[in-house]
Design a protein around this motif. Structure first.
Motif, short mmCIF file in Angstrom:
data_model
loop_
_atom_site.label_atom_id
_atom_site.label_comp_id
_atom_site.label_asym_id
_atom_site.label_seq_id
_atom_site.Cartn_x
_atom_site.Cartn_y
_atom_site.Cartn_z
N PHE A 1 -14.27 14.04 20.52
CA PHE A 1 -13.66 15.32 20.15
C PHE A 1 -14.21 15.91 18.86
N GLU A 2 -15.08 15.12 18.19
CA GLU A 2 -15.64 15.54 16.90
C GLU A 2 -14.54 15.96 15.93
N LEU A 3 -13.54 15.08 15.87
CA LEU A 3 -12.40 15.27 14.98
C LEU A 3 -12.11 13.94 14.27
N PRO A 4 -11.62 13.99 13.02
CA PRO A 4 -11.29 12.76 12.29
C PRO A 4 -9.95 12.19 12.76
N VAL A 5 -9.98 11.46 13.86
CA VAL A 5 -8.75 11.03 14.52
C VAL A 5 -7.87 10.20 13.59
N VAL A 6 -8.45 9.25 12.86
CA VAL A 6 -7.65 8.41 11.97
C VAL A 6 -6.96 9.25 10.90
N ALA A 7 -7.70 10.18 10.30
CA ALA A 7 -7.13 11.05 9.27
C ALA A 7 -6.02 11.92 9.84
N LEU A 8 -6.20 12.39 11.06
CA LEU A 8 -5.18 13.21 11.70
C LEU A 8 -3.92 12.39 11.97
N LYS A 9 -4.09 11.14 12.38
CA LYS A 9 -2.92 10.29 12.60
C LYS A 9 -2.13 10.11 11.30
N ARG A 10 -2.86 9.99 10.19
CA ARG A 10 -2.19 9.80 8.91
C ARG A 10 -1.33 11.01 8.53
N GLU A 11 -1.68 12.18 9.04
CA GLU A 11 -0.90 13.38 8.72
C GLU A 11 0.51 13.31 9.27
N ILE A 12 0.72 12.54 10.33
CA ILE A 12 2.06 12.44 10.92
C ILE A 12 2.57 11.00 10.90
N LYS A 13 2.06 10.21 9.95
CA LYS A 13 2.41 8.79 9.91
C LYS A 13 3.90 8.56 9.66
N HIS A 14 4.58 9.57 9.11
CA HIS A 14 6.02 9.43 8.87
C HIS A 14 6.81 9.24 10.17
N MET A 15 6.18 9.55 11.31
CA MET A 15 6.86 9.40 12.60
C MET A 15 6.82 7.97 13.13
N ILE A 16 6.03 7.11 12.50
CA ILE A 16 5.91 5.72 12.97
C ILE A 16 7.19 4.97 12.62
N SER B 1 -5.71 1.87 13.81
CA SER B 1 -4.34 2.21 14.19
C SER B 1 -3.38 1.10 13.78
N LEU B 2 -3.80 -0.15 13.99
CA LEU B 2 -2.99 -1.29 13.60
C LEU B 2 -2.72 -1.27 12.09
N THR B 3 -3.77 -1.01 11.31
CA THR B 3 -3.63 -0.96 9.85
C THR B 3 -2.61 0.08 9.42
N LEU B 4 -2.70 1.27 10.02
CA LEU B 4 -1.78 2.35 9.68
C LEU B 4 -0.34 1.96 9.99
N LYS B 5 -0.12 1.34 11.14
CA LYS B 5 1.24 1.00 11.54
C LYS B 5 1.81 -0.16 10.73
N LEU B 6 0.94 -1.05 10.28
CA LEU B 6 1.40 -2.11 9.39
C LEU B 6 1.76 -1.55 8.02
N GLU B 7 1.08 -0.50 7.60
CA GLU B 7 1.41 0.15 6.33
C GLU B 7 2.79 0.80 6.38
N MET B 8 3.16 1.30 7.54
CA MET B 8 4.38 2.10 7.68
C MET B 8 5.60 1.29 8.14
#
Length: 228
Positions: free
Chosen positions: A80-95, A125-132
């Motif tokens: 998609f030529e998009l920064p998927v990990v960075a985009l996920k971080r924008e809504i990480k509060h939903m985890i 993705s695992l790292t992000l969810k462990l952070e949250m």
């Protein structure tokens, strides 16, 4: 359909293999990201209507469902030529975890069970969810299918997992919301299998087919050990 409130023989189980998304964590974060948030970002980047962006993204997702790339954030970043990990971080509060998950993990550790996370999720993705969340505090090992280059839908993965985290299949329980993963684990010989059907309060329950199933962790909560 199997009944809920399964009777789990905890005394006959040494190792508990646990999936992450949908099983321990509310799946709505992932659903919202792929079905709503990413299509909007894709539409904005490519000056498309949201309808057209949705069509393109959903088609590409469906084309590789069940493969490792389906779970691979690097693949989607390139596609998609998009920064998927960075985009996920924008809504990480939903985890968030499902209710009673932390209590469940605490009880298993009190019973001296060996806890191994086995997830198809990409390491980022695992790292992000462990952070949250606090789930990472309770696991002896955390394994991503990306470590082996094959998803849990491929039965070869269980042998590979056993090589890096030895377990006795006859004394092992797998809890997962992925029926194809449960089937490959069953074929490998894992004796105790449990389908997590309540992936999110905002989403439909899954049909566990012939597997024993539960909706709430209260249904499978082990008793707290008696103090001696």
């Amino acid at each position: 359909m199997p009944s809920t409130n399964p009777n789990i023989p905890w005394d006959s189980i040494d190792t508990v293999l646990l999936d992450m998304d949908g099983t321990l964590l509310d799946l709505y974060f992932d659903w919202h990201f792929w079905m709503t948030f990413l299509p909007q970002a894709y539409a904005n980047k490519n000056q498309l209507s949201l309808e057209e962006a949705n069509r393109i993204i959903h088609q590409k997702i469906q084309e590789i469902e069940g493969t490792l790339n389906w779970y691979c954030l690097d693949y989607w970043t390139q596609t998609f030529e998009l920064p998927v990990v960075a985009l996920k971080r924008e809504i990480k509060h939903m985890i968030q975890t499902h209710p009673e998950v932390i209590t469940f993990l605490q009880r298993l550790k009190m019973l001296n069970k060996r806890l191994i996370m086995v997830t198809n999720a990409h390491r980022d993705s695992l790292t992000l969810k462990l952070e949250m969340t606090d789930i990472g505090d309770y696991f002896d090992q955390m394994i991503s299918a990306h470590d082996f280059g094959i998803p849990k839908e491929n039965g070869e993965i269980w042998q590979k997992i056993q090589e890096v985290a030895p377990f006795d299949p006859q004394r092992t329980l797998l809890i997962d919301d992925n029926l194809r993963a449960l089937k490959t684990a069953q074929e490998f010989g894992i004796a105790h299998l449990l389908a997590a059907t309540h992936v999110s309060a905002k989403m439909d329950k899954i049909n566990p087919e012939h597997f024993e199933a539960f909706e709430s962790y209260l249904e499978i909560m082990p008793q707290q050990p008696q103090k001696t």
